[in-house]
Motif scaffolding. Structure first.
Motif: not given
Length: 973
Positions: A632-650
């Motif tokens: 979940x922490x990694x998911x929060x960091x990914x959502x805040x990433x400038x280029x990869x924030x919109x990637x689909x997560x499972x």
């Protein structure tokens, strides 16, 4: 002038004559089968026939008058037509031109097309060369064939001579006498042993003598056998035996030598005879006969003693049979008692599935049902062990999907692994076929046992199930299974003991992990029935344990596979998991789908990998539980990433924790997949996340139970005394659209059947007043008198062959095992009866929960446990408590009357019903007392019943204030 004209005419005539001669010669040359060439003194072609140009030259296109011989030779060598062997082309050409300049004897050469040519060259008077080319290919083949035949003949003759010498040497080396007679009964061949030992004196024997002459010579020397009136009598008998041999012939010579003669006819009408000295054998036989007579007397004495013990053996056999029967009845009753409470759990789960659920709730319900299936299959471990001992357990052979079967099996164990912080994974290589033919329940039983033990004895690390394709044929495969862990391991000295019945690796009184010790024993025997053998050794690097076994399966006809979404091809995906085994498995699965996975071992590595990517990645699979940075922490960091924030997560997890659903929704995480993940669910989730296709809803049991096209509602009579089973069956059938009427015992059912029409009767077997078997017999007798046949389906928790045979004998048409499944119940009601199959289709066994004793410490009212069993439904529990208070007084009165009247049958039924109802509402102390009373009634030991009844009343008094009030029969609804 005249002279000149005459000379011109003569010249023309000579020219014409020469031309005619030339044409005649050319025609003659054209007719021969050989090739012909004529070269002038400058080695230029003057004349050749068509046979040479087309068949022998190998370069017909360049053969023309005026061409040089060297040009022809270089052309055919350059084209590879002539077989020059290892010789260099220029060297071969030079040698050929040298032979040309000084023609000698004819020579041969071989072309690369296999043709052999013989060349004969001669110089002409004018310095030219004339050559004749002859095709000797066939001649050479015949010559080689004849040479080979000569070689074979010489070798065969040598072998025959060697065989004769070997045979002669062998005949001379044997201890028996050997003699061969021709069709005229004359001696052809014999060995020294025959002459020197069996015919005395040996000077009588010579080649060519007749057999009769040999006999007469022996008789004249006085060496004929004993016991004959005259020599002629012996000769006549011996000649008759010799000319018509029927078996070995024995006689004792006058000097005491005992001889056995074996004679046989040969294919050409002769005779072959073998003479054996059996003097010592006969002496030994006499000694043996004396010993046999002595032993016979001893055996007769032993036989008399054995006959005296037969009565005792028969008595012991009868006792053993009675004990075996008692064991079978006990196991059948135990199966019944354990299955009955399970019916409520499974039935309520199936009812819950039919309500509106969130996707996560639906997943949990599916997991409950899968766990219930496993538990239901495991409760018969001791019963299965008994069946295996008796040779009555048989494996099924039906199609099943391997990957989903193993994934479902391991997901039921995932929570146990998650509670201990263990990684649980399954690896199935892509080359292993998925649709197999075998017994999936027994395979699950073996896997559950091995993996369950691995989880139990592994404090940290991982448990991995790894498969391999060992062999594949047209219709069968052999798979290798490996279950390895990083646990405490098993000492080598105790590895064989764990596969023995009731065996434990740790048998001390202080052991941490218990069990019956039957699980591995049954698993080993099931694997043997599948064609394999379980082995155990140390895990990798000597850590933990590694169980391996092989199993044979048939190949089922695979259903048409849905086309894989093309959008997955070459799609990049990030996989984040701290466990190396999980990373390897996910990478292999995704690669087999045509995707390009990037696997990393944690959150920091994932962020670093994304920073290095120039293009956004479309999808990431994140493990929830990882050290340092969880999913979940990694998911929060990914959502805040400038280029990869919109990637689909499972996300992948072995269990759910409070607040997980809210965090998933807030972070826009598409799915949470239970580990070990099913490939079908992973494909669906990945396809949905990438927009490859709409999400396919996971089929529920209700989907599988869709009504057939010819469905219609039935009128059903339910005959059942258990309140819980009544509630489950009525709810399932009425939700299906059927009309259900209830009867609580057999007599009520007969009365209802006499007054109203029904299409199907669901008949419980064990009931008070009149049981199901008695009621069915009465119904069949009524139908015999008045006609008709009503379908009767048996319902019981007993699962033995004997129970089914009793149902068949009573006239029942079909069989439903408790706890029943909705699909099975619907099939029994809606489809034609299939007959009471007397088979061994029992579910998978495991370690059954032992019967609850009447022990101090059992809670009076475990309301929390009862509420958990009813999925937290307060209203339903209060309804069950009220129903219990309503039926309990009648049951207690029936129990007291049965004890007073020493009626063990009634006591057993009433105590059984009270026990089941008590356990449903969480009255465990009361249930334990009722179970003890039922056990006494089953064994006919009613002496202790009054004391147990006192305890039962005490437990009931403790319980009464804690229950909901009984329903008021006079209260308006």
């Amino acid at each position: 002038m005249t002279t000149i004209e005459e000379r011109l005419a003569a010249a023309e005539a000579a020219r014409d004559e020469a031309q005619a001669a030339y044409r005649q010669l050319a025609e003659a040359i054209e007719t021969i089968s050989e090739g012909f060439t004529l070269y002038d003194a400058d080695d230029r072609l003057v004349l050749c026939n068509r046979r040479f140009r087309d068949d022998f030259s190998g370069a017909a296109a360049v053969v023309e008058p005026g061409m040089r011989f060297e040009t022809l030779i270089r052309t055919v060598v350059g084209s590879g037509l002539i077989d020059i062997g290892d010789t260099a082309p220029e060297a071969w050409i030079a040698a050929r031109l040298a032979r040309r300049r000084a023609p000698g004897d004819p020579f041969t050469y071989r072309r690369t097309d296999g043709k052999q040519l013989r060349v004969s060259e001669r110089r002409t008077r004018g310095g030219g060369v004339v050559a004749i080319y002859t095709d000797i290919t066939e001649f050479e083949a015949q010559r080689a064939h004849l040479e080979a035949l000569v070689t074979l003949t010489e070798e065969a003759q040598a072998r025959a001579e060697a065989a004769r010498d070997q045979l002669t040497e062998a005949l001379e080396s044997i201890a028996e006498g050997f003699a061969l007679y021709d069709a005229d009964d004359r001696l052809v061949l014999y060995n020294s042993r025959f002459k020197e030992h069996f015919v005395t004196p040996g000077d009588l024997v010579e080649e060519g003598m007749a057999f009769e002459a040999l006999l007469r010579g022996v008789a004249e020397r006085g060496l004929m056998p004993r016991g004959f009136e005259s020599a002629e009598a012996w000769i006549r008998e011996r000649l008759a035996q010799h000319r018509d041999p029927r078996g070995p012939y024995q006689f004792v010579r006058s000097d005491g030598l005992c001889i056995q003669v074996s004679e046989h006819r040969t294919g050409d009408g002769g005779y072959v005879a073998v003479y054996s000295d059996i003097t010592e054998l006969e002496q030994h036989r006499h000694r043996l006969e004396e010993r046999v007579a002595e032993r016979t007397a001893e055996l007769e004495d032993a036989a008399r003693a054995l006959r005296r013990s037969q009565t005792e053996l028969r008595r012991a056999r009868d006792e053993a049979q009675r004990a075996s029967l008692a064991k079978s009845e006990f196991l059948a009753n135990m199966s019944h008692e354990i299955r009955t409470p399970m019916n409520g759990v499974i039935g309520v789960a199936e009812l819950l599935e039919r309500t509106e659920l969130t996707p996560q709730q639906a997943e949990y319900v599916a997991l409950i049902q899968t766990s219930a299936d496993t538990l239901l299959g495991l409760i018969n471990e001791i019963l299965d062990f008994s069946k295996i001992e008796a040779g009555r357990l048989e494996l099924e052979a039906r199609p099943f999907p391997l990957r989903d079967t193993l994934a479902d099996t391991l997901q039921t164990l995932a929570l146990r692994a998650d509670e201990k912080g263990l990684e649980l994974a399954v690896h199935i290589p892509p080359e292993i076929p998925d649709q197999l033919l075998g017994d999936p329940l027994r395979l699950r039983q073996v896997v559950v046992n091995l993996v369950g033990n691995a989880i139990k004895f592994t404090p940290r690390g991982e448990v991995v199930v790894d498969l391999a394709l060992e062999a594949r044929e047209a219709q069968r495969v052999r798979l290798g299974f490996e279950v390895r862990d990083t646990g405490i391991g098993i000492p080598e000295a105790q590895r064989r003991q764990i596969f023995e019945a009731f065996g434990q690796a740790d048998t001390s009184t202080t052991r941490v992990n218990g069990g019956t010790g039957l699980g591995l024993s049954i698993a080993a025997q099931l694997v043997a029935m599948m064609g394999g053998e379980i082995r155990v050794d140390s895990g990798p690097d000597g850590r933990g344990s590694r169980f391996t076994f092989g199993a044979d399966f048939g190949l089922a006809e695979a259903p048409a596979a849905a086309p894989r979404p093309r959008l997955l091809q070459d799609q990049r995906v990030l996989v984040v998991d701290d466990n190396r085994t999980n990373r390897r498995i996910l990478e292999e699965i995704l690669t087999s789908w045509g995707m390009r996975p990037r696997v990393v071992d944690g959150g920091a590595a994932a962020l670093a990998a994304l920073d290095a990517e120039a293009e956004p990645l479309p999808l990431a699979l994140l493990d929830v539980m990882m050290p340092g940075m969880d999913g979940f922490t990694l998911a929060e960091r990914l959502r805040a990433h400038p280029r990869h924030g919109d990637m689909a997560l499972l996300m992948l997890s072995s269990g759910s924790r409070p607040g997980d659903a809210g965090r998933r929704q807030r972070l826009g995480i598409g799915r949470l997949l239970m580990k070990p993940v099913k490939q079908s669910e992973l494909l669906e989730a990945v396809s949905e996340a990438l927009g490859a296709e709409p999400r396919l809803a996971t089929p529920t049991r209700a989907d599988a139970e869709a009504r057939p096209a010819d469905w219609r509602p039935r009128r059903v009579l339910l005959v059942e005394d258990g309140v819980t089973n009544q509630r489950v069956a009525i709810d399932l059938l009425t939700q299906r659209g059927h009309r259900v009427e209830l009867a609580s015992q057999g007599a009520e059912a007969l009365a209802a059947l006499a007054e109203r029409a029904f299409e199907v009767v669901l008949m419980d077997v064990h009931m008070p007043v009149m049981d199901g078997l008695t009621a069915t017999r009465a119904l069949r007798e009524r139908e015999r008198r008045h006609g008709g046949h009503l379908t009767v389906v048996a319902m019981t928790a007993s699962a033995t062959r004997e129970d089914r045979q009793r149902c068949l004998a009573a006239g029942m048409d079909d069989y439903v095992t408790k706890p029943f499944r909705a699909a099975e119940l619907y099939r029994a009601v809606e489809e034609p009866p299939r007959g009471v199959a007397v088979d061994e289709a029992a579910p998978m066994p495991a370690e059954p929960t032992p019967p609850v004793p009447a022990a101090v410490g059992e809670p009076v009212h475990d309301r929390a446990g009862a509420l958990a069993n009813l999925e937290g439904k307060e209203a339903l529990l209060e309804e069950m408590e009220a129903l219990f208070r309503g039926e309990c007084p009648a049951l207690m009165a029936e129990i007291e009357a049965a004890i007073a009247g020493a009626d063990s049958v009634t006591l057993r039924r009433a105590a059984h019903t009270l026990k089941g109802s008590a356990l449903v509402i969480g009255a465990r102390a009361l249930g334990a007392a009722a179970l003890r009373l039922e056990t006494l009634a089953r064994g006919g030991e009613l002496g202790e019943a009054p004391a147990v009844l006192t305890e039962l009343k005490a437990r009931l008094d403790e319980l009464a204030p804690l229950l909901a009030p009984a329903p008021d029969p006079n209260k308006e609804p």
